[in-house]
Design an enzyme around this catalytic site. Sequence first.
Site, PDB file in Angstrom:
ATOM      1  N   HIS A 109       0.819  -1.227   0.000  1.00 12.85           N
ATOM      2  CA  HIS A 109       0.000   0.000   0.000  1.00 12.85           C
ATOM      3  C   HIS A 109       0.854   1.279   0.000  1.00 12.85           C
ATOM      4  CE1 HIS A 109      -3.572  -2.368   0.593  1.00 12.85           C
ATOM      5  NE2 HIS A 109      -3.222  -2.789   1.800  1.00 12.85           N
ATOM      6  N   HIS A 133      -6.284  -7.416  -0.143  1.00  9.98           N
ATOM      7  CA  HIS A 133      -6.429  -5.982  -0.416  1.00  9.98           C
ATOM      8  C   HIS A 133      -5.722  -5.616  -1.715  1.00  9.98           C
ATOM      9  CE1 HIS A 133      -6.542  -6.508   4.060  1.00  9.98           C
ATOM     10  NE2 HIS A 133      -7.657  -5.805   3.881  1.00  9.98           N
ATOM     11  N   ASP A 172      -3.870 -12.924   3.999  1.00 15.35           N
ATOM     12  CA  ASP A 172      -5.179 -12.492   4.490  1.00 15.35           C
ATOM     13  C   ASP A 172      -6.286 -12.847   3.494  1.00 15.35           C
ATOM     14  OD1 ASP A 172      -4.279 -10.651   2.635  1.00 15.35           O
ATOM     15  OD2 ASP A 172      -4.350  -8.930   3.992  1.00 15.35           O
TER      16      ASP A 172
HETATM   17 ZN    ZN Z   1      -3.896  -7.263   2.948  1.00 11.92          ZN
END
Ligand code: ZN
Length: 310
Positions: free
Chosen positions: A128, A167, A249
């Site tokens: 990120h 994500h 995740d």
């Molecule tokens: Zn993640």
Amino acid sequence: MKKTVAFISHADCGRHDTGWGHPEHVGRLRAIPRALRNDVALYESLDHLEGRHADADEIALAHDAAYIAGVRALAARGGGSLDADTVESAGSWDAATAGAGCVLDGVDLALAGETVRSFSAVRPPGHHALRGSAMGFCLFGNVAIAAHYARAVKQLDRVLILDWDVHHGNGTQALVEHDPNIRFVSMHQWPWYPGTGAADDRGPKHSVWNVPLPPALPRERYVGEFLGAVDRATSGFTPDLVIISAGFDSLAGDPLGGFTMELDDVTRLTREMVSRAEQWCGGRVVSALEGGYAPDRLGEAAVTHMRALL
Ligand SMILES: [Zn+2]
């Protein structure tokens, strides 16, 4: 015995102290060697290495110099908050440079020939982080730095980055999307943090394949959609190196995601990537930890991933 797969880590990655109440805490990393000790054959098959620290010039392959200096200065002052969920402690500069350096060592090893695959157990995670700011637990884009290093320093023509973290790898995309010789595939939950990664966002050079998917699908759907995107991304593009943003995740039960993958899916995805890498580039796969917030599950997943890298 010749070892083809390295397990790369660095004690300094444990010095990024976010506090036990933070999902990205040091217990995540400790779970990996704990799980690995239960598989003696695997433990003995791996080359166990301590990575180096990336230097500021290497990190500047993907980040602004002023931001890099700011991360260093904040750690030197004892730490502080970078955004709502990203913090630094006194040890965070050493942790983040070690995290990036482990992945760079993975690239060096892959190109040196014998230990062509590696998994770097690093934190803070990286996918990120933006060019001039931290985001979402991430300080430096470990995988994006490694991709630029492979291109600029190691003179590789083509790099493929695969991100199966739940994500969107928005930072990685932002840091590599201007180089059409770095292709990026990200599968992620949608809608979900960080809100980017729509299927029609192909980047300015059409070198990005985003695969947004809802939570709670049958688990084989995630594997199938991911492999399909990898096939599209490598049509007419033979990578010289495959880099994996291994976020665990995306497994069922993660507190920060709703995908349903199981350990068998980690095996399947990893084996598929290894077999393709064998055809493309002598089996070179450099994998780095991203997310995964159920520590015991993360440990098992990392071990499963390394077993499949062998
Ligand atoms: Zn993640």
